[in-house]
Design a protein around this motif. Structure first.
Motif, PDB file in Angstrom:
ATOM      1  N   VAL A 220     -14.039 -42.082 -16.560  1.00 24.11           N
ATOM      2  CA  VAL A 220     -12.748 -41.676 -17.123  1.00 24.11           C
ATOM      3  C   VAL A 220     -12.025 -40.736 -16.162  1.00 24.11           C
ATOM      4  CG1 VAL A 220     -11.648 -40.420 -19.008  1.00 24.11           C
ATOM      5  CG2 VAL A 220     -13.500 -42.019 -19.503  1.00 24.11           C
ATOM      6  N   THR A 221     -12.766 -39.808 -15.561  1.00 23.82           N
ATOM      7  CA  THR A 221     -12.155 -38.871 -14.615  1.00 23.82           C
ATOM      8  C   THR A 221     -11.642 -39.593 -13.384  1.00 23.82           C
ATOM      9  OG1 THR A 221     -13.670 -37.134 -15.383  1.00 23.82           O
ATOM     10  CG2 THR A 221     -12.541 -36.773 -13.283  1.00 23.82           C
ATOM     11  N   ILE A 222     -12.429 -40.539 -12.862  1.00 24.58           N
ATOM     12  CA  ILE A 222     -12.003 -41.281 -11.669  1.00 24.58           C
ATOM     13  C   ILE A 222     -10.734 -42.079 -11.964  1.00 24.58           C
ATOM     14  CG2 ILE A 222     -12.661 -43.141 -10.090  1.00 24.58           C
ATOM     15  CD1 ILE A 222     -15.566 -42.181 -10.382  1.00 24.58           C
ATOM     16  N   SER A 223     -10.677 -42.719 -13.130  1.00 25.10           N
ATOM     17  CA  SER A 223      -9.482 -43.491 -13.486  1.00 25.10           C
ATOM     18  C   SER A 223      -8.276 -42.581 -13.701  1.00 25.10           C
ATOM     19  CB  SER A 223      -9.746 -44.302 -14.757  1.00 25.10           C
ATOM     20  OG  SER A 223     -10.785 -45.245 -14.550  1.00 25.10           O
ATOM     21  N   SER A 224      -8.515 -41.385 -14.246  1.00 25.29           N
ATOM     22  CA  SER A 224      -7.408 -40.472 -14.538  1.00 25.29           C
ATOM     23  C   SER A 224      -6.941 -39.701 -13.315  1.00 25.29           C
ATOM     24  CB  SER A 224      -7.821 -39.474 -15.628  1.00 25.29           C
ATOM     25  OG  SER A 224      -8.254 -40.143 -16.795  1.00 25.29           O
ATOM     26  N   ALA A 225      -7.704 -39.744 -12.231  1.00 30.33           N
ATOM     27  CA  ALA A 225      -7.358 -38.935 -11.055  1.00 30.33           C
ATOM     28  C   ALA A 225      -5.999 -39.325 -10.483  1.00 30.33           C
ATOM     29  CB  ALA A 225      -8.443 -39.084  -9.990  1.00 30.33           C
ATOM     30  N   GLY A 226      -5.677 -40.610 -10.507  1.00 25.96           N
ATOM     31  CA  GLY A 226      -4.371 -41.034 -10.000  1.00 25.96           C
ATOM     32  C   GLY A 226      -3.236 -40.502 -10.845  1.00 25.96           C
ATOM     33  N   ILE A 227      -3.417 -40.486 -12.185  1.00 20.86           N
ATOM     34  CA  ILE A 227      -2.382 -39.957 -13.071  1.00 20.86           C
ATOM     35  C   ILE A 227      -2.189 -38.469 -12.814  1.00 20.86           C
ATOM     36  CG2 ILE A 227      -1.722 -39.642 -15.480  1.00 20.86           C
ATOM     37  CD1 ILE A 227      -3.519 -42.014 -16.160  1.00 20.86           C
ATOM     38  N   ILE A 228      -3.297 -37.742 -12.664  1.00 23.26           N
ATOM     39  CA  ILE A 228      -3.214 -36.304 -12.386  1.00 23.26           C
ATOM     40  C   ILE A 228      -2.501 -36.062 -11.064  1.00 23.26           C
ATOM     41  CG2 ILE A 228      -4.579 -34.234 -11.949  1.00 23.26           C
ATOM     42  CD1 ILE A 228      -6.720 -35.411 -13.813  1.00 23.26           C
ATOM     43  N   THR A 229      -2.795 -36.880 -10.062  1.00 22.72           N
ATOM     44  CA  THR A 229      -2.128 -36.739  -8.766  1.00 22.72           C
ATOM     45  C   THR A 229      -0.633 -36.986  -8.898  1.00 22.72           C
ATOM     46  OG1 THR A 229      -4.153 -37.522  -7.690  1.00 22.72           O
ATOM     47  CG2 THR A 229      -2.154 -37.502  -6.372  1.00 22.72           C
ATOM     48  N   ASP A 230      -0.239 -37.995  -9.685  1.00 21.34           N
ATOM     49  CA  ASP A 230       1.189 -38.253  -9.904  1.00 21.34           C
ATOM     50  C   ASP A 230       1.872 -37.060 -10.560  1.00 21.34           C
ATOM     51  OD1 ASP A 230       1.048 -40.740  -8.789  1.00 21.34           O
ATOM     52  OD2 ASP A 230       0.828 -41.799 -10.682  1.00 21.34           O
ATOM     53  N   ILE A 231       1.178 -36.417 -11.515  1.00 21.24           N
ATOM     54  CA  ILE A 231       1.761 -35.250 -12.181  1.00 21.24           C
ATOM     55  C   ILE A 231       1.973 -34.118 -11.181  1.00 21.24           C
ATOM     56  CG2 ILE A 231       1.341 -33.473 -13.920  1.00 21.24           C
ATOM     57  CD1 ILE A 231      -0.138 -35.575 -15.556  1.00 21.24           C
ATOM     58  N   PHE A 232       0.982 -33.892 -10.321  1.00 14.46           N
ATOM     59  CA  PHE A 232       1.127 -32.852  -9.306  1.00 14.46           C
ATOM     60  C   PHE A 232       2.263 -33.189  -8.339  1.00 14.46           C
ATOM     61  CE2 PHE A 232      -3.086 -31.409 -10.605  1.00 14.46           C
ATOM     62  CZ  PHE A 232      -2.939 -30.029 -10.499  1.00 14.46           C
ATOM     63  N   SER A 233       2.380 -34.467  -7.970  1.00 19.82           N
ATOM     64  CA  SER A 233       3.477 -34.867  -7.077  1.00 19.82           C
ATOM     65  C   SER A 233       4.823 -34.634  -7.743  1.00 19.82           C
ATOM     66  CB  SER A 233       3.319 -36.340  -6.690  1.00 19.82           C
ATOM     67  OG  SER A 233       2.112 -36.558  -5.977  1.00 19.82           O
ATOM     68  N   GLY A 234       4.929 -34.998  -9.033  1.00 18.16           N
ATOM     69  CA  GLY A 234       6.186 -34.800  -9.748  1.00 18.16           C
ATOM     70  C   GLY A 234       6.547 -33.329  -9.882  1.00 18.16           C
ATOM     71  N   LEU A 235       5.559 -32.461 -10.224  1.00 13.72           N
ATOM     72  CA  LEU A 235       5.836 -31.035 -10.344  1.00 13.72           C
ATOM     73  C   LEU A 235       6.219 -30.425  -9.000  1.00 13.72           C
ATOM     74  CD1 LEU A 235       3.029 -29.847 -12.801  1.00 13.72           C
ATOM     75  CD2 LEU A 235       5.471 -29.990 -13.249  1.00 13.72           C
ATOM     76  N   THR A 236       5.545 -30.849  -7.927  1.00 15.18           N
ATOM     77  CA  THR A 236       5.881 -30.337  -6.596  1.00 15.18           C
ATOM     78  C   THR A 236       7.302 -30.722  -6.215  1.00 15.18           C
ATOM     79  OG1 THR A 236       3.549 -30.512  -5.940  1.00 15.18           O
ATOM     80  CG2 THR A 236       5.193 -30.311  -4.181  1.00 15.18           C
ATOM     81  N   ALA A 237       7.692 -31.983  -6.475  1.00 11.91           N
ATOM     82  CA  ALA A 237       9.062 -32.411  -6.181  1.00 11.91           C
ATOM     83  C   ALA A 237      10.060 -31.644  -7.037  1.00 11.91           C
ATOM     84  CB  ALA A 237       9.195 -33.914  -6.419  1.00 11.91           C
ATOM     85  N   PHE A 238       9.686 -31.367  -8.298  1.00  7.14           N
ATOM     86  CA  PHE A 238      10.556 -30.592  -9.185  1.00  7.14           C
ATOM     87  C   PHE A 238      10.827 -29.209  -8.602  1.00  7.14           C
ATOM     88  CE2 PHE A 238      11.600 -27.863 -12.714  1.00  7.14           C
ATOM     89  CZ  PHE A 238      12.310 -28.656 -13.589  1.00  7.14           C
ATOM     90  N   LEU A 239       9.789 -28.538  -8.098  1.00  7.88           N
ATOM     91  CA  LEU A 239       9.952 -27.206  -7.515  1.00  7.88           C
ATOM     92  C   LEU A 239      10.766 -27.263  -6.233  1.00  7.88           C
ATOM     93  CD1 LEU A 239       6.341 -25.803  -8.044  1.00  7.88           C
ATOM     94  CD2 LEU A 239       8.368 -25.316  -9.398  1.00  7.88           C
ATOM     95  N   LEU A 240      10.473 -28.241  -5.378  1.00  6.47           N
ATOM     96  CA  LEU A 240      11.181 -28.328  -4.100  1.00  6.47           C
ATOM     97  C   LEU A 240      12.666 -28.611  -4.306  1.00  6.47           C
ATOM     98  CD1 LEU A 240       8.561 -30.297  -1.964  1.00  6.47           C
ATOM     99  CD2 LEU A 240       9.175 -27.877  -1.782  1.00  6.47           C
ATOM    100  N   TRP A 241      13.004 -29.368  -5.353  1.00  6.12           N
ATOM    101  CA  TRP A 241      14.420 -29.651  -5.628  1.00  6.12           C
ATOM    102  C   TRP A 241      15.201 -28.358  -5.844  1.00  6.12           C
ATOM    103  CZ3 TRP A 241      17.866 -28.819  -9.630  1.00  6.12           C
ATOM    104  CH2 TRP A 241      19.031 -29.584  -9.624  1.00  6.12           C
ATOM    105  N   HIS A 242      14.562 -27.369  -6.463  1.00  8.67           N
ATOM    106  CA  HIS A 242      15.238 -26.104  -6.737  1.00  8.67           C
ATOM    107  C   HIS A 242      15.248 -25.174  -5.526  1.00  8.67           C
ATOM    108  CE1 HIS A 242      14.334 -27.511 -10.830  1.00  8.67           C
ATOM    109  NE2 HIS A 242      15.369 -26.784 -11.202  1.00  8.67           N
ATOM    110  N   LEU A 243      14.448 -25.481  -4.502  1.00  6.63           N
ATOM    111  CA  LEU A 243      14.331 -24.576  -3.364  1.00  6.63           C
ATOM    112  C   LEU A 243      15.086 -25.048  -2.129  1.00  6.63           C
ATOM    113  CD1 LEU A 243      10.514 -23.723  -3.641  1.00  6.63           C
ATOM    114  CD2 LEU A 243      12.454 -22.410  -4.534  1.00  6.63           C
ATOM    115  N   VAL A 244      15.354 -26.347  -2.019  1.00 13.31           N
ATOM    116  CA  VAL A 244      15.992 -26.868  -0.815  1.00 13.31           C
ATOM    117  C   VAL A 244      17.508 -26.833  -0.967  1.00 13.31           C
ATOM    118  CG1 VAL A 244      14.032 -28.354  -0.299  1.00 13.31           C
ATOM    119  CG2 VAL A 244      15.931 -29.252  -1.654  1.00 13.31           C
TER     120      VAL A 244
END
Length: 659
Positions: A220-244
């Motif tokens: 379950v963790t291995i299958s969910s790792a991609g979803i977790i990575t997508d969430i981190f990518s989305g949050l990182t892009a969200f923060l960078l949008w406000h900083l650039v």
């Protein structure tokens, strides 16, 4: 006795796993990676025969293996051998939706990732996620969540180009999450490569070894790792949008945030699509191979329908759950295709039609023709073929007849609001500084709503009063002496008196009172704020009389309004319905024109029997039903509307480029 050749047995591995506390046995063909679920008896027989044939262990000799054991082992080996022959003999069909192209073996590189993988604890992931989420929430609240405007442009040219170039890189990060999770739990990643998804290349890794070597929780963790990575990518892009700074970088990170979010919600994390969310939930619930079993039940049901009950069949017992899952997955794919088609057709008319038809053929038509359809020379098969032909021909005839014969009404739902601008808006008639304003409350008739002060008006009134007194004295002194001067003095007195009356009315306009009993809703104004004459300070909704509501009416239905309106219903808060008569409705053209789309504005007005206060704070919809017409007219109407929206989108894009 003769046993199986050792060369074949060397390529078979027997493994044990656990599902819901029960042991599950697998036989893996190492030559192609295929895994077969077997019973405990077959697994034990295969292990015993393999040990005897390969000379492993002193306790198992070839003569000690019983014929029953050899028979069980031969059975699964024949299945494996038959699967190999089918792969060799059957031509490889090209699937334009998912075509896998292996490029490299990931396993040898996992040793370099063990240090990073072992450091990724649950506490570290949750802590990092919490920090990113709190930062994103703080920045989003400060900027009124303006980044969400990017969702409305998800199918724009800029957004699609961003997706085209950025999506493969985001997918590499996504797959790295799977690899790190697999490495942490000691699962060997077999291979990595490219998936041709709709002829578009996307990276992938094969973590199927987890089915054999990892615990269910780890899978379950291995299958969910991609979803977790997508969430981190989305949050990182969200923060960078406000900083650039700069439109290019803001557009880039906004689109990355949108794609990461939509991909997770609509596809990757959705259990109805055979992606990460499906594998995670199927492992968590112990429903492995759920999609395969669902597809089998759907195929049997389709054969049962087309053959009029001769072939296929209906699910039985618990299989209904799997069948319902398959139906839901099928409906969801249709829904996603409709949503995407409705979004891209108005923007890219010709290309949108081609993409929609191609997607429909690949997703729903091609699988039917890929099924085995060879017809034997036997009479029964020929009869089944004619039954299927008759079924599908009859179904097609019914559909075509329904398109022309079945009549459905056009239905328009218009969100309605109290007509504040024209009916209930409260304005001040004189300019002044706000001294008091009533709060949201129910006021009695003549109750004070607002009070303003204007010292200039008072001074002007006193000055004019003094001028009137002087003019009266002058008129008295010349009266009876000089008729001309007397007439001039009288005229001056009259002018000054009229001016004083105007000032008195303006001073009276500094007080605003309720004309009747009703509810007052103020605007957010501050005490001491200067307010010009004619400025709105709130809205007043009487408790008596008739309410007037208004809403935007679609221009496309204006031509059918006068002669084709069948009936109208007012829906309040989705649970109360009021029948509306035609004489209560009025359609007006608003004197405005959208410069970009060229669309005119129309509004519909409703005079209700209930007072305005009854609709205050409630969601009100006006449901209009027009005369019923054939389904073909509905299709033609929707196509015309799509063409119109396409032209409007072109004009809007052209105006944007010109700006």
């Amino acid at each position: 006795m003769d046993l199986v050749r050792p060369e074949i047995l060397k390529q078979i591995t027997v493994r044990l796993s656990s599902e819901k506390g029960r042991p599950v046995y697998f036989a893996q063909d190492n030559s192609n990676g295929k895994v077969f679920v077997v019973t405990k008896a077959v697994a034990m027989a295969l292990r015993r025969v393999k040990a005897a044939a390969l000379g492993r262990g002193q306790e198992v000799e070839p003569d000690d293996v019983s014929p029953e054991t050899v028979k069980l082992a031969y059975g699964i080996l024949q299945v494996i051998q038959k699967n190999r022959l089918n792969e060799l003999n059957q031509p490889k069909t090209f699937n334009p939706i998912f075509a896998a192209i292996p490029l490299l073996d990931i396993g040898p590189y996992q040793k370099y990732l063990r240090g990073i993988a072992s450091s990724l604890s649950l506490q570290l992931i949750l802590g990092t996620f919490s920090i990113l989420f709190l930062m994103a929430f703080w920045l989003g609240a400060r900027n009124d969540w303006s980044i969400f405007a990017a969702f409305s442009n998800v199918f724009s040219v800029d957004a699609l180009l961003t997706f085209t170039f950025v999506a493969p890189f985001l997918k590499i990060i996504h797959e790295l999450g799977h690899v790190l999770a697999a490495t942490r739990y000691g699962v060997r990643v077999r291979k990595g490569g490219l998936y041709l998804i709709g002829l578009y290349p996307m990276p992938f890794v094969d973590c199927s070894e987890a089915d054999l070597t990892a615990r269910r929780r780890d899978r379950v963790t291995i299958s969910s790792a991609g979803i977790i990575t997508d969430i981190f990518s989305g949050l990182t892009a969200f923060l960078l949008w406000h900083l650039v700074e700069g439109n290019f970088y803001k557009s880039l990170f906004a689109n990355i945030f949108v794609f990461s979010t939509l991909n997770s919600v609509l596809f990757n994390a959705n259990p109805l699509i055979k992606m990460d969310g499906y594998y995670a939930i199927s492992d968590a619930t112990g429903q492995r191979n759920l999609a395969t079993r669902a597809t089998t039940h759907l195929r049997n049901f389709r054969q049962w329908l087309s053959s009029l009950g001769v072939e296929g069949g209906l699910p039985e017992g618990r299989a209904w759950f799997v069948f319902v899952y398959g139906v839901m997955s099928f409906i969801y794919r249709i829904y996603i295709m409709i949503v995407i088609a409705s979004a891209i057709l108005p923007r890219y008319l010709g290309a949108g039609v081609a993409i929609t038809l191609w997607g429909a053929v690949v997703m729903f038509v091609a699988p039917i023709f890929r099924d085995k359809g060879s017809i034997s020379a036997t009479t029964g098969k020929t009869q089944n073929r004619w039954r299927k032909l008759a079924f599908w021909s009859g179904t097609g005839a019914v559909v075509v007849a329904a398109l022309f014969l079945v009549r459905l009404p056009f239905v328009v739902v218009v969100p309605m609001n109290l007509d504040v601008a024209n009916k209930y808006q409260v304005t001040v008639s004189s300019s002044g500084a706000l001294e008091s304003l009533a709060s949201y409350s129910v006021l009695e008739a003549s109750s004070k709503i607002a009070s303003l002060s204007n010292p200039y008006l008072s001074e002007q009134a006193r000055a004019v009063q003094s001028e009137i007194e002087i003019a009266n004295q002058i008129m008295a002194s010349v009266q009876g002496v000089d008729p001309v001067q007397t007439l001039a003095a009288a005229e001056q007195v009259q002018n000054l008196t009229e001016r004083l009356d105007v000032l008195i009315r303006e001073m009276g306009g500094l007080e605003v009172s309720a004309s009747d009993k009703g509810a007052f809703v103020p605007l957010p104004l501050e005490t001491g704020q200067w307010i010009d004459a004619g400025t709105a300070i709130g809205a007043f909704y009487p408790h008596d009389g008739f309410a007037v509501l208004s809403g935007d009416f679609p221009e496309a239905h204006v031509d059918t309004w006068a002669s084709h309106l069948d009936h109208a219903v007012l829906r309040v808060h989705s649970d109360a319905y009021e029948s509306v008569k035609a004489d209560q409705l009025e359609l007006r053209e608003i004197m405005s024109l959208d410069a970009e789309s060229g669309r005119r504005s129309w509004s519909i007005f409703l005079t209700s029997d209930a007072p305005a206060a009854q609709y205050l704070g409630k969601v009100v919809d006006l449901r209009l039903s027009f005369a019923a017409v054939p389904i073909t007219d509905h299709i033609a109407f929707q196509w015309i509307r799509t063409v119109e929206r396409f032209r409007e989108a072109q004009m809007a894009d052209r105006a944007t480029y010109l700006n």
